[in-house]
Design an enzyme around this catalytic site. Sequence first.
Site, short mmCIF file in Angstrom:
data_model
loop_
_atom_site.label_atom_id
_atom_site.label_comp_id
_atom_site.label_asym_id
_atom_site.label_seq_id
_atom_site.Cartn_x
_atom_site.Cartn_y
_atom_site.Cartn_z
CE LYS A 51 -49.72 18.37 -2.58
NZ LYS A 51 -49.08 17.27 -1.77
CB ALA A 52 -47.94 26.06 0.02
CD1 TRP A 56 -37.47 21.54 0.29
CD2 TRP A 56 -38.61 22.76 -1.22
NE1 TRP A 56 -36.56 22.11 -0.57
CE2 TRP A 56 -37.22 22.86 -1.50
CE3 TRP A 56 -39.51 23.44 -2.04
CZ2 TRP A 56 -36.73 23.63 -2.55
CZ3 TRP A 56 -39.03 24.19 -3.10
CH2 TRP A 56 -37.65 24.29 -3.35
CG HIS A 113 -52.35 21.85 5.61
ND1 HIS A 113 -51.19 22.42 5.14
CD2 HIS A 113 -52.28 20.54 5.27
CE1 HIS A 113 -50.46 21.49 4.54
NE2 HIS A 113 -51.10 20.34 4.61
CB SER A 143 -49.59 21.10 -6.33
OG SER A 143 -48.94 20.17 -5.51
CG MET A 238 -36.45 16.13 -0.13
SD MET A 238 -37.38 17.62 0.24
CE MET A 238 -38.90 16.98 0.92
P1 A3P Z 1 -46.04 19.51 -7.14
O1 A3P Z 1 -47.30 18.71 -6.98
O2 A3P Z 1 -46.26 20.75 -7.94
O3 A3P Z 1 -44.90 18.71 -7.65
P2 A3P Z 1 -46.80 19.89 0.39
O4 A3P Z 1 -45.57 19.33 1.00
O5 A3P Z 1 -47.25 21.17 0.99
O6 A3P Z 1 -47.87 18.87 0.27
O7 A3P Z 1 -46.41 20.33 -1.11
C1 A3P Z 1 -46.13 19.38 -2.10
C2 A3P Z 1 -45.59 20.09 -3.31
O8 A3P Z 1 -44.25 20.55 -3.04
C3 A3P Z 1 -45.49 19.17 -4.52
O9 A3P Z 1 -45.62 20.02 -5.66
C4 A3P Z 1 -44.07 18.65 -4.36
O10 A3P Z 1 -43.51 18.09 -5.51
C5 A3P Z 1 -43.37 19.95 -3.97
N1 A3P Z 1 -42.07 19.73 -3.33
C6 A3P Z 1 -41.80 18.97 -2.26
N2 A3P Z 1 -40.48 18.97 -2.01
C7 A3P Z 1 -39.91 19.75 -2.95
C8 A3P Z 1 -38.56 20.14 -3.24
N3 A3P Z 1 -37.55 19.71 -2.53
N4 A3P Z 1 -38.35 20.96 -4.29
C9 A3P Z 1 -39.39 21.41 -5.05
N5 A3P Z 1 -40.68 21.07 -4.83
C10 A3P Z 1 -40.94 20.25 -3.79
#
Ligand code: A3P
Length: 299
Positions: A51-52, A56, A113, A143, A238
């Site tokens: 969740k970092a 993205w 991870h 998250s 996205m």
């Molecule tokens: P939130 O739950 O705070 O919205 P991972 O891909 O490591 O699982 O991380 C998911 C987190 O990254 C989620 O956070 C998601 O919304 C956020 N995320 C994914 N794509 C993003 C983007 N383009 N811009 C901002 N946050 C993004």
Amino acid sequence: MEEFNIPLDFSRPELFDFEGIPMVHYFTDNWKNIQNFQARPDDILIATYPKAGTTWVSYILDLLYFGNTAPERQTTLPIYLRVPFIEATFPGLPSGVDLADKLPTTPRLIKTHLPFQLVPKSFWEQNCRVVYVARNAKDNAVSYFHFDRMNMGEPEPGDWNTFLQNFMDGKRGFGPWYDHVCGYWEKKQTYSNIHYMFFEDMVEDTGREVERLCSFLGLSTPIEERERITKGTHFDTMKLNKMTNYSTVPVMDFKVSPFMRKGKVGDWKNHFTVAQNEQFDEHYKQKMKNTTLQFRTEL
Ligand code: A3P
């Protein structure tokens, strides 16, 4: 496009101790093959605590390398098949190792991870480039909590207070956030091929972070292309894109919480009580007292 085929008896897994790290069996069942994975020198490992901002940065890298050369990739192949999750072995889907072995691309983009000490040795031996993304602990915890609520492939999160306590105690999948982010930070001192990024920097100025990534990767992507990628990987874009929003994964229940949830810095303020925040800060100070690593919890 390959689809998940979930077995009828699919149920939430339990955490168990694996080499000192709490893990679920979906990430350890294939351990021998994971450990023996043969990385190539041009492989790029995307490493994060869950969740970092993994998805993205994965999508940014995918577009940097393959955005122009393989347009059908963008419309037919979900991100989790383009960028295999090396330790994953989910029923009904090829394992991460199999997917990575069969990737036709050069370079291969591979996600993990795992804390640095469990990463397959060949990545380090081949001096592969590693892109690490870290996110401040408070937003990362929030998250992760929502992700565990909506994803049947994750252990039961309990209520927010229980989850937060477990997060602080390192009792979530892939172990303590503190050790994870500090582990890669320290590794960077002796292994220079790590590009250590922050989710907060990406939110603040995605274009700047894409430029820094290009410079680490030795890419001379023209500015117009970088701007296109910055726009194409915006949260709102996205979230609507089926290939990046995980809507093709049936173990995730978007009615509980969407995968692309908020994408913000500072959402923790909507979850932490004053007491939880005080306790968290005190505990954080102790856990992070020996590192130079600094995070921003707001912009
Ligand atoms: P939130 O739950 O705070 O919205 P991972 O891909 O490591 O699982 O991380 C998911 C987190 O990254 C989620 O956070 C998601 O919304 C956020 N995320 C994914 N794509 C993003 C983007 N383009 N811009 C901002 N946050 C993004």
